[in-house]
Design a protein around this motif. Sequence first.
Motif, short mmCIF file in Angstrom:
data_model
loop_
_atom_site.label_atom_id
_atom_site.label_comp_id
_atom_site.label_asym_id
_atom_site.label_seq_id
_atom_site.Cartn_x
_atom_site.Cartn_y
_atom_site.Cartn_z
N GLY A 1 0.79 -1.20 0.00
CA GLY A 1 0.00 0.00 0.00
C GLY A 1 0.83 1.27 0.00
N ILE A 2 1.85 1.31 0.84
CA ILE A 2 2.65 2.53 0.96
C ILE A 2 3.46 2.77 -0.31
N ALA A 3 4.08 1.73 -0.84
CA ALA A 3 4.89 1.89 -2.06
C ALA A 3 4.02 2.38 -3.22
N TYR A 4 2.82 1.83 -3.36
CA TYR A 4 1.92 2.25 -4.44
C TYR A 4 1.54 3.72 -4.26
N ARG A 5 1.24 4.12 -3.04
CA ARG A 5 0.86 5.52 -2.80
C ARG A 5 2.02 6.47 -3.08
N LEU A 6 3.23 6.09 -2.71
CA LEU A 6 4.40 6.93 -3.01
C LEU A 6 4.61 7.04 -4.52
N LEU A 7 4.50 5.94 -5.22
CA LEU A 7 4.64 5.94 -6.67
C LEU A 7 3.56 6.81 -7.30
N ASN A 8 2.35 6.66 -6.85
CA ASN A 8 1.23 7.44 -7.36
C ASN A 8 1.46 8.94 -7.14
N TYR A 9 1.91 9.31 -5.96
CA TYR A 9 2.18 10.71 -5.65
C TYR A 9 3.27 11.27 -6.58
N ALA A 10 4.34 10.51 -6.76
CA ALA A 10 5.44 10.97 -7.61
C ALA A 10 5.00 11.15 -9.05
N VAL A 11 4.26 10.18 -9.58
CA VAL A 11 3.82 10.26 -10.98
C VAL A 11 2.83 11.41 -11.15
N LYS A 12 1.87 11.55 -10.24
CA LYS A 12 0.89 12.64 -10.36
C LYS A 12 1.57 14.01 -10.25
N THR A 13 2.54 14.12 -9.37
CA THR A 13 3.25 15.38 -9.21
C THR A 13 3.98 15.73 -10.50
N GLU A 14 4.67 14.77 -11.08
CA GLU A 14 5.42 15.03 -12.31
C GLU A 14 4.50 15.21 -13.51
N ARG A 15 3.35 14.54 -13.51
CA ARG A 15 2.37 14.75 -14.59
C ARG A 15 1.94 16.21 -14.62
N GLY A 16 1.77 16.78 -13.45
CA GLY A 16 1.41 18.19 -13.34
C GLY A 16 2.48 19.11 -13.89
N ARG A 17 3.68 18.61 -13.98
CA ARG A 17 4.82 19.37 -14.53
C ARG A 17 5.08 19.02 -15.99
N GLY A 18 4.19 18.23 -16.59
CA GLY A 18 4.33 17.90 -18.00
C GLY A 18 4.95 16.55 -18.30
#
Length: 72
Positions: A1-18
Motif C-alpha cells: 500500500g505505501i509503495a503504491y501511494r508513493l509511486l502514485n504521488y510521484a507520478v501525479k506530481t510530475e504529470r502536473g509538470r508535463g
Amino acid sequence: GIAYRLLNYAVKTERGRGLECLFLEVRSNNIPARMLYRSYGFKEIGRRAGYYKNPPDDAIIMLYASREDLIN
C-alpha cells in the motif's frame, strides 16, 4: 500500500509538470517491485544483461507513459 501511494504521488506530481514518460530499472529477481510497477501501468520494454554485480542480476527496463502512443 505505501509503495503504491508513493509511486502514485510521484507520478501525479510530475504529470502536473508535463511528464509524458518515466523509465526505471529494477532487478529481474525483484518480483514484488516488478508486480507493483506493472499494476501501476509500467511496461517491461527491455533487459540489461549482467547490469547488477553484487549479487549478479539483470536489470529490467520499464516504461510508464501518460499517452499510449509514446509506448509504441
